[in-house]
Write an enzyme that holds these catalytic residues in place. Structure first.
Site, PDB file in Angstrom:
ATOM      1  N   SER A 252       1.161  -1.025  -0.183  1.00 18.68           N
ATOM      2  CA  SER A 252      -0.033   0.013  -0.386  1.00 18.68           C
ATOM      3  C   SER A 252       1.049   0.958   0.124  1.00 18.68           C
ATOM      4  O   SER A 252       2.133   1.506   0.581  1.00 18.68           O
ATOM      5  CB  SER A 252      -0.724   0.115   1.258  1.00 18.68           C
ATOM      6  OG  SER A 252      -1.987   1.508   1.982  1.00 18.68           O
TER       7      SER A 252
ATOM      8  N   TYR B 191      -0.863  -1.216  10.273  1.00 19.94           N
ATOM      9  CA  TYR B 191      -1.251  -1.289   8.709  1.00 19.94           C
ATOM     10  C   TYR B 191       0.499  -0.354   8.000  1.00 19.94           C
ATOM     11  O   TYR B 191       0.930  -1.546   6.711  1.00 19.94           O
ATOM     12  CB  TYR B 191      -2.490  -0.435   8.522  1.00 19.94           C
ATOM     13  CG  TYR B 191      -3.050  -0.270   6.712  1.00 19.94           C
ATOM     14  CD1 TYR B 191      -3.254  -2.026   6.338  1.00 19.94           C
ATOM     15  CD2 TYR B 191      -2.674   0.124   6.051  1.00 19.94           C
ATOM     16  CE1 TYR B 191      -3.446  -1.772   5.014  1.00 19.94           C
ATOM     17  CE2 TYR B 191      -2.602   0.694   4.934  1.00 19.94           C
ATOM     18  CZ  TYR B 191      -3.282  -0.683   4.155  1.00 19.94           C
ATOM     19  OH  TYR B 191      -3.998  -1.253   3.216  1.00 19.94           O
TER      20      TYR B 191
HETATM   21  N1  LIG Z   1      -8.903  -0.346  -0.939  1.00 17.50           N
HETATM   22  C1  LIG Z   1      -7.578   0.295  -1.432  1.00 17.50           C
HETATM   23  O1  LIG Z   1      -7.539   1.561  -1.234  1.00 17.50           O
HETATM   24  C2  LIG Z   1      -5.958   0.054  -1.450  1.00 17.50           C
HETATM   25  C3  LIG Z   1      -5.208   0.811  -0.807  1.00 17.50           C
HETATM   26  C4  LIG Z   1      -3.972   0.268  -0.692  1.00 17.50           C
HETATM   27  C5  LIG Z   1      -4.011  -1.712  -0.624  1.00 17.50           C
HETATM   28  N2  LIG Z   1      -4.995  -2.278  -0.353  1.00 17.50           N
HETATM   29  C6  LIG Z   1      -4.584  -2.923  -0.028  1.00 17.50           C
HETATM   30  O2  LIG Z   1      -5.368  -4.142  -1.225  1.00 17.50           O
HETATM   31  C7  LIG Z   1      -5.572  -5.719  -0.617  1.00 17.50           C
HETATM   32  C8  LIG Z   1      -6.499  -5.660  -1.762  1.00 17.50           C
HETATM   33  O3  LIG Z   1      -7.454  -4.753  -0.220  1.00 17.50           O
HETATM   34  P1  LIG Z   1      -9.373  -4.657  -0.967  1.00 17.50           P
HETATM   35  O4  LIG Z   1      -9.322  -2.817  -1.875  1.00 17.50           O
HETATM   36  O5  LIG Z   1      -9.626  -5.976  -2.472  1.00 17.50           O
HETATM   37  O6  LIG Z   1     -10.312  -5.151  -0.157  1.00 17.50           O
HETATM   38  P2  LIG Z   1     -11.415  -5.851   0.072  1.00 17.50           P
HETATM   39  O7  LIG Z   1     -11.754  -5.973   2.208  1.00 17.50           O
HETATM   40  O8  LIG Z   1     -11.869  -5.978  -0.992  1.00 17.50           O
HETATM   41  O9  LIG Z   1     -10.046  -7.321   0.254  1.00 17.50           O
HETATM   42  C9  LIG Z   1      -9.747  -7.995   1.359  1.00 17.50           C
HETATM   43  C10 LIG Z   1      -9.825  -9.270   1.230  1.00 17.50           C
HETATM   44  O10 LIG Z   1      -9.407  -9.814   1.794  1.00 17.50           O
HETATM   45  C11 LIG Z   1      -9.842 -11.549   2.582  1.00 17.50           C
HETATM   46  N3  LIG Z   1      -9.096 -10.849   4.040  1.00 17.50           N
HETATM   47  C12 LIG Z   1      -9.146 -11.199   5.018  1.00 17.50           C
HETATM   48  N4  LIG Z   1      -8.716 -11.613   6.090  1.00 17.50           N
HETATM   49  C13 LIG Z   1      -8.164 -12.396   5.382  1.00 17.50           C
HETATM   50  C14 LIG Z   1      -7.469 -13.384   5.774  1.00 17.50           C
HETATM   51  N5  LIG Z   1      -7.198 -14.080   7.645  1.00 17.50           N
HETATM   52  N6  LIG Z   1      -7.186 -14.739   4.873  1.00 17.50           N
HETATM   53  C15 LIG Z   1      -7.400 -14.229   3.633  1.00 17.50           C
HETATM   54  N7  LIG Z   1      -8.053 -13.966   3.486  1.00 17.50           N
HETATM   55  C16 LIG Z   1      -8.558 -12.571   3.938  1.00 17.50           C
HETATM   56  C17 LIG Z   1     -11.049 -10.628   3.071  1.00 17.50           C
HETATM   57  O11 LIG Z   1     -11.980 -11.408   2.894  1.00 17.50           O
HETATM   58  C18 LIG Z   1     -11.730  -9.884   1.447  1.00 17.50           C
HETATM   59  O12 LIG Z   1     -11.655 -10.437   0.775  1.00 17.50           O
HETATM   60  C19 LIG Z   1      -5.669  -5.668   1.162  1.00 17.50           C
HETATM   61  O13 LIG Z   1      -4.402  -5.563   0.841  1.00 17.50           O
HETATM   62  C20 LIG Z   1      -5.361  -3.402   1.007  1.00 17.50           C
HETATM   63  O14 LIG Z   1      -4.730  -3.940   2.220  1.00 17.50           O
HETATM   64  C21 LIG Z   1      -6.389  -1.632  -0.807  1.00 17.50           C
END
Ligand SMILES: NC(=O)c1ccc[n+]([C@@H]2O[C@H](COP(=O)([O-])OP(=O)(O)OC[C@H]3O[C@@H](n4cnc5c(N)ncnc54)[C@H](O)[C@@H]3O)[C@@H](O)[C@H]2O)c1
Length: 254
Positions: free
Chosen positions: A145, A160
């Site tokens: 991130s 985080y």
């Molecule tokens: N959305 C943003 O703005 C953003 C920005 C930077 C980084 N990210 C990163 O992108 C990645 C995906 O996030 P997203 O935006 O799609 O959010 P999201 O919440 O839609 O997806 C996260 C997924 O991780 C799964 N998860 C959580 N705990 C888990 C575990 N213990 N074992 C297996 N699966 C687990 C959840 O069930 C979910 O499906 C994450 O790592 C997040 O930190 C997101």
């Protein structure tokens, strides 16, 4: 078809508007057979069915090392090896330092950082197989991130930022360690992505205000990250390892 004959595993892949789901979809369109892993409540099997009969979905909590090993054994048996791993599962909390309890600290570190370690450890033996080497070698992509680059951000605080920053060190160390086995390891640092992760945390007015601070003038989409994962997973990036790709519309340029 950039991923024809490849087998890809994506963690945290079942969330409907998630980066993982978009990545699984993108990989499937490029010819990969995809294993979608996620927690039970997200129903990864249903998410896989939506992609088509050649894909599978299994419950796997990335915090659980034994479960990661078992899930990848199963996938390798079902789909024929493992060429690509996208470590995408993540959780975020915006809790201030003095209010983060031990359980929340452990959860954030264990899903975001330990989860990537567990999955890479479980995937490496499969990626070292002659079968995968003959198909061009393995690729591991870890989703970090912008928070790991700039010390938190809009939603994530210290735990985080620390976990996401840890992913950079993990990816770089594994890139060195696994290069001799033809396995590339890279990290992606998304900026602000407009999806479930940020849902409820931004009003429509917030989104407009934040978009104005992004040089490219908009928030990112899950598909922006999926396309980056496709590049890193495919032969297009055959000479790229140990890198961090910032995908943030210019929000953080350094
Ligand atoms: N959305 C943003 O703005 C953003 C920005 C930077 C980084 N990210 C990163 O992108 C990645 C995906 O996030 P997203 O935006 O799609 O959010 P999201 O919440 O839609 O997806 C996260 C997924 O991780 C799964 N998860 C959580 N705990 C888990 C575990 N213990 N074992 C297996 N699966 C687990 C959840 O069930 C979910 O499906 C994450 O790592 C997040 O930190 C997101």
């Amino acid at each position: 078809m950039l991923l024809r004959d490849k087998v890809a595993v994506v963690t945290g892949a079942a969330s409907a508007a998630g980066i993982g789901r978009a990545t699984a979809r993108r990989f499937a369109r490029e010819g990969a057979r995809v294993a979608l892993l996620d927690l039970m409540e997200c129903d990864p099997a249903a998410a896989a069915r939506e992609l088509g009969p050649e894909h599978v979905g299994h419950v796997c909590d990335v915090r659980d090392r034994a479960a990661c090993g078992k899930a990848l054994e199963r996938v390798a048996g079902e789909l024929g090896g493992i060429d690509i791993l996208v470590g995408n599962a993540g959780v975020v909390f915006g809790t201030p330092l003095e209010e983060i309890d031990a359980a929340e600290y452990d959860l954030v570190m264990d899903v975001n950082l330990r989860g990537n370690f567990n999955m890479a450890q479980a995937a490496a033996p499969h990626m070292k197989s002659a079968q995968v080497k003959a198909r061009g070698g393995g690729s591991i992509v870890m989703i970090s991130s912008i928070a790991g680059q700039v010390g938190g951000g809009l939603f994530g605080r210290s735990h985080y930022a620390a976990a996401k920053s840890g992913i950079f060190g993990l990816a770089k160390a594994l890139a060195r360690e696994l290069a001799g086995d033809g396995i590339r390891v890279n990290a992606v640092a998304p900026g602000v992505i407009d999806n479930d992760f940020t849902k409820g945390r931004m009003t429509p007015e917030d989104k407009v205000r934040i978009a104005k601070t992004v040089p490219l003038g908009r928030l990112g989409t899950p598909e922006d990250i999926a396309d980056t994962c496709l590049y890193l997973a495919s032969g297009l990036s055959a000479y790229v390892t140990g890198s961090v790709l910032s995908v943030n519309g210019g929000l953080h340029i350094y």
